[in-house]
Motif scaffolding. Structure first.
Motif, PDB file in Angstrom:
ATOM      1  N   THR A   1       0.814  -1.221   0.000  1.00 19.15           N
ATOM      2  CA  THR A   1       0.000   0.000   0.000  1.00 19.15           C
ATOM      3  C   THR A   1       0.843   1.265   0.000  1.00 19.15           C
ATOM      4  O   THR A   1       2.029   1.257   0.328  1.00 19.15           O
TER       5      THR A   1
ATOM      6  N   ALA B   1       1.918  -4.642  -7.538  1.00 19.13           N
ATOM      7  CA  ALA B   1       0.736  -5.122  -8.268  1.00 19.13           C
ATOM      8  C   ALA B   1       0.604  -6.632  -8.151  1.00 19.13           C
ATOM      9  O   ALA B   1      -0.501  -7.168  -7.964  1.00 19.13           O
TER      10      ALA B   1
ATOM     11  N   ALA C   1      -0.664  -7.581  -4.761  1.00 18.89           N
ATOM     12  CA  ALA C   1      -2.000  -7.081  -4.412  1.00 18.89           C
ATOM     13  C   ALA C   1      -3.116  -7.705  -5.230  1.00 18.89           C
ATOM     14  O   ALA C   1      -4.248  -7.229  -5.179  1.00 18.89           O
ATOM     15  N   GLU C   2      -2.826  -8.773  -5.966  1.00 25.90           N
ATOM     16  CA  GLU C   2      -3.841  -9.361  -6.850  1.00 25.90           C
ATOM     17  C   GLU C   2      -5.098  -9.788  -6.102  1.00 25.90           C
ATOM     18  O   GLU C   2      -6.200  -9.705  -6.624  1.00 25.90           O
TER      19      GLU C   2
ATOM     20  N   GLU D   1      -8.624  -7.140  -2.350  1.00 25.71           N
ATOM     21  CA  GLU D   1      -9.806  -6.500  -2.914  1.00 25.71           C
ATOM     22  C   GLU D   1     -10.645  -5.741  -1.894  1.00 25.71           C
ATOM     23  O   GLU D   1     -11.637  -5.113  -2.254  1.00 25.71           O
TER      24      GLU D   1
ATOM     25  N   GLN E   1      -5.857  -1.446  -4.102  1.00 27.25           N
ATOM     26  CA  GLN E   1      -5.361  -1.682  -5.452  1.00 27.25           C
ATOM     27  C   GLN E   1      -5.370  -0.436  -6.337  1.00 27.25           C
ATOM     28  O   GLN E   1      -4.432  -0.238  -7.129  1.00 27.25           O
TER      29      GLN E   1
ATOM     30  N   TYR F   1      -2.548   0.806  -9.258  1.00 27.20           N
ATOM     31  CA  TYR F   1      -2.850   0.911 -10.680  1.00 27.20           C
ATOM     32  C   TYR F   1      -2.765   2.361 -11.165  1.00 27.20           C
ATOM     33  O   TYR F   1      -2.325   2.621 -12.287  1.00 27.20           O
TER      34      TYR F   1
ATOM     35  N   TYR G   1      -2.440  -1.205 -16.654  1.00 29.21           N
ATOM     36  CA  TYR G   1      -2.845  -0.605 -15.380  1.00 29.21           C
ATOM     37  C   TYR G   1      -4.197   0.093 -15.483  1.00 29.21           C
ATOM     38  O   TYR G   1      -4.987   0.070 -14.536  1.00 29.21           O
TER      39      TYR G   1
ATOM     40  N   ARG H   1      -6.806  -2.636 -15.230  1.00 26.19           N
ATOM     41  CA  ARG H   1      -6.952  -3.100 -13.842  1.00 26.19           C
ATOM     42  C   ARG H   1      -7.735  -2.065 -13.014  1.00 26.19           C
ATOM     43  O   ARG H   1      -8.574  -2.423 -12.182  1.00 26.19           O
TER      44      ARG H   1
END
Length: 425
Positions: free
Chosen positions: A76, A112, A115-116, A119, A128, A132, A151, A154
């Motif tokens: 983050t 990235a 952090a998939e 959510e 996220q 992005y 990005y 996403r």
């Protein structure tokens, strides 16, 4: 109460200094009275010194937080690795160094990947969208169209979540509305994309339903108050920038609001001004009489930034400007905190002065920002080592630790383009 901050004995701006070069070398060192723990400065740190210190600290932060082979535990902006990437992006903006963009790209790609499955939050600072949005901005700067599109795709996937635009029929539950974890933080992420990639990259058609939901929820939440808009986070009606009114109003002020919406936003800010604490500080939440917090997240600093934006948007209504000036007086008096960070420390409390300097062009506020930044430059590490200043639970992070200090020093190099990270655009 003074256990939260140092008594401010820093020299205030003097009209006699008008016309003098404020970037000259410092010829006499800062003195720190160890017996009473009070700082005093005899001069102003030069722009070159701020830049040198910022770059040195940025390199230290990169070494401490980034490894291309290590697992990313916190991707983050707020406390994690993306804060390091944001600092590298800021360094690129100030110095023009392309190596910073390459490093920034590598860090963002790792964030990235980590952090998939993250959510839960939809904000720039804790979710996220921040990854992005920054990834898209950096790809745009590098001319990498393929990565830019990746990005943006996403980001739009997050933007398609139905929960973003669900209105007050949630009954105050579900996705919050505030900046740090809620819908205002998603909208800010979209504004960041549109600033650095291009207007309408995230189209109004995607943002309008979210804005409508935020406004509708604010009106529903205000039904038992005399404030036009009100929100709850974890059952508390917060006022500050991180979780409450100041942060949400600040985001709304970046849009061309209709007449009714503008009236409610202005009315909410005037409600806050009218009901501030006797000291001029702002309570952390509705009806809270405690006058302790002078932070960006809770208290006068974050409200001051929102009021500066309101004064810019509504220049004929001078009560916002006056209230911002009065809030900044609280920050000058009580804002030399015993913490280093952007969120709740000295680094963040320099930004109301920078905002007023940009708004008014008054050297008084640039001087005050320099004094706060200079205090950290000369004493921050010593005070942390002595246990007189808290270095942050995440000591190299952007919002709690030294990355925020480095960001501030970079902003002192070009104060006209200074921005509180993750809040001002």
């Amino acid at each position: 109460m003074t256990d939260r901050y140092f008594e401010n004995t820093l020299p205030d701006y003097s009209p006699e200094e008008e016309g003098k070069d404020s970037t000259v070398e410092c010829k006499s060192p800062l003195a720190f009275d160890r017996t009473v723990g009070r700082p005093s400065r005899q001069c102003v740190i030069s722009t070159a010194e701020f830049l040198e210190a910022a770059l040195r600290l940025k390199d230290e932060i990169v070494r401490a937080t980034w490894s291309p082979i290590a697992r990313v535990s916190d991707p983050t902006t707020y406390t994690g690795l993306l804060g390091t990437a944001f600092l590298c992006f800021k360094t690129y903006q100030v110095t023009g160094g392309n190596n910073e963009l390459v490093l920034c790209t590598d860090i963002i790609n790792s964030c990235a990947a980590a952090a998939e499955k993250m959510e839960k939050y939809v904000t720039f600072l804790c979710g996220q969208p921040g990854i992005y949005a920054l990834g898209a901005a950096v790809a745009k700067c590098r001319g990498d169209q393929q990565r830019l599109q990746y990005y943006l795709d996403r980001f739009l996937e997050v933007g398609n979540r139905r929960a973003l635009s669900v209105g007050p029929e949630e009954g105050g539950l579900g996705m919050p509305y505030e900046l740090l974890y809620g819908r205002a933080g998603f909208v800010w992420s979209a504004l960041f994309v549109n600033k650095y990639v291009g207007a309408e990259t995230i189209p109004w058609s995607k943002l309008e339903p979210v804005i409508r939901a935020v406004l509708a929820a604010g009106r529903a939440g205000a039904s038992h108050t005399s404030c036009p808009l009100m929100y709850q986070w974890h059952g508390t009606r917060y006022w500050g920038a991180a979780h409450g009114l100041a942060g949400i109003m600040h985001v709304l002020l970046y849009f061309h609001l209709g007449e009714e919406d503008a009236v409610d936003v202005k009315g909410t800010l005037r409600y806050m001004i009218k009901n501030r604490l006797p000291s001029g500080n702002y309570p952390s939440s509705e009806g809270n009489p405690r006058d302790r917090l002078v932070h960006w997240c809770h208290g006068a600093p974050g409200v001051c930034l929102a009021l500066c934006k309101a004064a810019e948007v509504f220049p004929l209504e001078d009560d916002f400007q006056q209230a911002a000036i009065e809030a900044a007086e609280v920050v000058w008096k009580r804002g030399l905190l015993r913490r280093v960070g952007i969120c709740h420390g000295v680094s963040g409390n320099a930004y109301p002065f920078l905002a007023l300097y940009r708004l008014l062009g008054a050297k008084k506020y640039l001087h005050r920002a320099r004094e706060f930044a200079g205090f950290l430059h000369d004493n921050g590490r010593k005070l942390i080592a002595q246990g007189k200043m808290h270095g942050g639970d995440h000591p190299y992070s952007l919002f709690e630790g030294l990355a925020g200090t480095a960001h501030l020093w970079l902003d002192m190099v070009d104060p006209q383009n200074s921005r509180f990270p993750g809040f001002e655009l």
